[in-house]
Design an enzyme around this catalytic site. Structure first.
Site, PDB file in Angstrom:
ATOM      1  N   PRO A   2     -15.637  25.295  48.288  1.00 50.96           N
ATOM      2  CG  PRO A   2     -16.728  27.259  48.878  1.00 50.96           C
ATOM      3  CD  PRO A   2     -16.963  25.832  48.559  1.00 50.96           C
ATOM      4  CD  GLU A   3     -11.057  21.300  49.801  1.00 50.98           C
ATOM      5  OE1 GLU A   3      -9.917  21.128  50.254  1.00 50.98           O
ATOM      6  OE2 GLU A   3     -11.659  20.448  49.122  1.00 50.98           O
ATOM      7  CE  LYS A  55     -13.299  22.911  54.742  1.00 44.29           C
ATOM      8  NZ  LYS A  55     -14.238  21.790  54.599  1.00 44.29           N
TER       9      LYS A  55
END
Ligand SMILES: [Zn+2]
Length: 257
Positions: A2-3, A55
């Protein structure tokens, strides 16, 4: 992994189903949080806001309590209608928040903490975060200032992965944005001009905005495409580990300088 775009998209979906809705139940099935009494501490409190910074995701409850999450490599936020199947097994859920219509589930941790609002401001990890690449107004001057205070011999690709310089970019968008702006990620940061550094950040922002809204990422140009021809000049794309964490950087030696 996940970014920032993934987290902003998650915040958007979670916000839509939790803010101003009556919370029916909060559960923390994971053993790590069994003793934390979150269901009791959060009982009767509504969700005021859900926001992303880089993030990190922040869910703010009434009465000065904020839930902070960071998914690292493994975590995931899920939003489903009540009764619908979850995307991951039940035992992987760390947090389940239910309304009459929806369930919001955080799977596989690994950073999930409940803190007061003032603690989020003084928390060293959070206070040190650079400007969010997906903020409504991206602070370019702050980004350049932080970049120039960093070690000038550090590889540029490694420097923009550092969340203290720029929050939200991960390995994928680092490689893609350097390619789009035709900047070599191996160039020493001190040799990268302000114009080049800004061109990379703007390319990342432009590429990340659509998936932050709709969850769909476009086709990759160099990321994980080692040995394949560059879409711009045909030279074979290379991949090699970079920085202290040895994250693989992909780039085209033909047209990124
Ligand atoms: Zn090329």
């Amino acid at each position: 992994m996940p970014e920032g775009d993934t987290i902003h998209y998650a915040a958007r979906r979670v916000r839509a189903v939790l803010v101003d809705r009556e919370i029916r139940s909060i559960e923390t099935p994971h053993p790590r949080h069994r003793m934390d009494n979150w269901p009791e501490r959060l009982a009767g409190r509504g969700v005021r806001s859900v926001d992303a910074h880089g993030k990190h995701l922040f869910m703010r409850f009434e009465g000065d309590l904020t839930l902070h999450s960071h998914l690292r490599m493994t975590g995931k936020w899920g939003v489903t209608r009540r009764g619908e199947r979850w995307g991951r097994a039940r035992h992987r859920a760390w947090l389940v928040i239910a309304t009459d219509d929806h369930e919001v589930v955080e799977f596989d941790g690994p950073v999930l903490e409940l803190m007061t609002e003032s603690r989020t401001r003084f928390d060293l990890r959070l206070a040190a975060l650079g400007p969010d690449i997906l903020a409504e107004e991206f602070d370019e001057r702050d980004y350049l200032r932080r970049l120039r205070e960093d070690d000038p011999t550090r590889g540029f690709g490694d420097a923009i992965l550092d969340q203290r310089n720029l929050a939200g970019i991960g390995n994928l968008w680092k490689a893609e944005a350097c390619f789009t702006a035709a900047v070599d990620p191996w160039k020493k940061t001190g040799r990268v001009s302000d114009e080049e550094a800004l061109a990379v950040a703007r390319a990342a922002r432009t590429a990340m905005q659509p998936p932050a809204r709709n969850g769909f990422r476009v086709k990759r140009q160099v990321y994980e495409r080692g040995g394949l021809p560059c879409p711009r000049c045909g030279t074979l794309v290379k991949g090699r580990g970079q920085g202290d964490d040895n994250r693989t950087t992909w780039w085209c030696p033909g047209c990124q300088s």
